[in-house]
Motif scaffolding. Structure first.
Motif, short mmCIF file in Angstrom:
data_model
loop_
_atom_site.label_atom_id
_atom_site.label_comp_id
_atom_site.label_asym_id
_atom_site.label_seq_id
_atom_site.Cartn_x
_atom_site.Cartn_y
_atom_site.Cartn_z
N VAL A 28 0.83 -1.19 0.00
CA VAL A 28 0.00 0.00 0.00
C VAL A 28 0.87 1.25 0.00
O VAL A 28 2.02 1.21 0.42
CB VAL A 28 -0.96 0.02 1.21
N SER A 52 -10.22 6.56 -5.66
CA SER A 52 -9.77 6.19 -4.32
C SER A 52 -10.00 7.33 -3.33
O SER A 52 -10.42 7.10 -2.19
CB SER A 52 -8.29 5.81 -4.34
N ASN A 82 -3.50 -2.56 -4.12
CA ASN A 82 -4.27 -3.66 -4.70
C ASN A 82 -3.39 -4.88 -4.84
O ASN A 82 -2.18 -4.80 -4.87
CB ASN A 82 -4.91 -3.26 -6.04
N TYR A 104 -7.80 -1.90 -2.14
CA TYR A 104 -7.93 -1.41 -0.78
C TYR A 104 -7.76 0.10 -0.76
O TYR A 104 -6.81 0.62 -1.32
CB TYR A 104 -6.90 -2.09 0.13
N ARG A 105 -8.71 0.78 -0.11
CA ARG A 105 -8.67 2.24 0.03
C ARG A 105 -9.18 2.56 1.42
O ARG A 105 -10.25 2.10 1.82
CB ARG A 105 -9.59 2.90 -0.98
N THR A 106 -8.45 3.39 2.15
CA THR A 106 -8.90 3.74 3.49
C THR A 106 -8.30 5.07 3.92
O THR A 106 -7.18 5.40 3.52
CB THR A 106 -8.54 2.62 4.50
N SER A 161 -4.81 3.79 10.18
CA SER A 161 -5.91 3.69 9.21
C SER A 161 -7.25 3.74 9.94
O SER A 161 -7.30 3.74 11.17
CB SER A 161 -5.78 2.38 8.43
N PRO A 215 -4.38 -7.64 4.25
CA PRO A 215 -5.65 -7.08 3.80
C PRO A 215 -6.67 -6.91 4.92
O PRO A 215 -7.41 -5.93 4.94
CB PRO A 215 -6.13 -8.07 2.74
N LEU A 263 -6.85 -3.63 6.64
CA LEU A 263 -7.30 -2.49 5.84
C LEU A 263 -8.80 -2.45 5.67
O LEU A 263 -9.34 -1.51 5.10
CB LEU A 263 -6.63 -2.54 4.46
N ARG A 264 -9.49 -3.46 6.17
CA ARG A 264 -10.94 -3.50 6.01
C ARG A 264 -11.59 -2.46 6.91
O ARG A 264 -11.15 -2.21 8.02
CB ARG A 264 -11.46 -4.89 6.34
N HIS A 265 -12.67 -1.88 6.42
CA HIS A 265 -13.38 -0.88 7.19
C HIS A 265 -14.26 -1.54 8.24
O HIS A 265 -14.79 -2.62 8.02
CB HIS A 265 -14.25 -0.03 6.27
#
Length: 187
Positions: free
Chosen positions: A37, A60, A122, A128-130, A142, A162, A165-167
């Motif tokens: 990332v 993004s 990615n 992944y975007r945060t 994050s 990953p 990085l999850r919301h």
């Protein structure tokens, strides 16, 4: 007596197998391939790095703003927020940062941390975007609470799992008087 011993061993084996099965079913024990990332403070910075194309950088950023508006940790007052994110790093959700108005505001009067940038990456498993926030300890983290190295803001980037990085499913409502949180990730 040997019947009891045999029953105890069988129970342990069955219990252990059930735990192992649950582990794989819930995917909590699977090894994740890390994703490389990069963190950027703006769309222009993302574009100038020449790592991602124009569309990816812009989409993004917009998705990051939406995630921030919907899921950023919420505080009742600025002082409480500044304990976690540092002096001058917090304000009303509707305050503009970087010329972009937050979308999706729910009309409440919450104090949230300002976005220091956004983390993008990615791999074969997805994109992944945060949002990334400055912390009171001169670091970054994050939306999920994952520590983000300062090197992520360079072309070197940072390698993260990953799942980190999850919301979260919902925004955390933070309170200093009690330890009440509606989700994990910050604390």
């Amino acid at each position: 007596m040997s019947s009891r011993k045999s029953q105890s061993v069988t129970t342990r084996l069955v219990g252990g197998a059930a735990g192992l099965t649950a582990c794989f079913v819930l995917s909590g024990c699977q090894q994740e391939d890390p994703v490389q990332v990069h963190a950027y403070q703006s769309v222009d910075e993302c574009l100038n790095a020449n790592v991602y194309d124009d569309g990816f950088c812009r989409v993004s950023w917009q998705e990051t703003l939406s995630a921030h508006a919907e899921l950023a940790p919420r505080y009742e007052d600025v002082a409480d927020c500044e304990v976690d994110f540092g002096e001058g790093q917090c304000g009303p959700l509707e305050q503009e940062v970087g010329g972009a108005q937050y979308a999706g505001h729910d009309g409440g009067s919450f104090i949230v941390p300002f976005i220091a940038g956004y983390l993008v990456g990615n791999n074969n498993a997805g994109v992944y975007r945060t949002p990334v926030y400055s912390t009171s300890s001169s670091g970054y983290r994050s939306l999920s609470g994952q520590t983000v190295a300062a090197s992520a803001f360079s072309n070197a980037g940072q390698s993260l799992r990953p799942s980190s990085l999850r919301h979260p499913q919902s925004a955390a409502t933070m309170s200093r008087g009690t330890t009440v949180m509606s989700r994990g990730g910050f604390g």
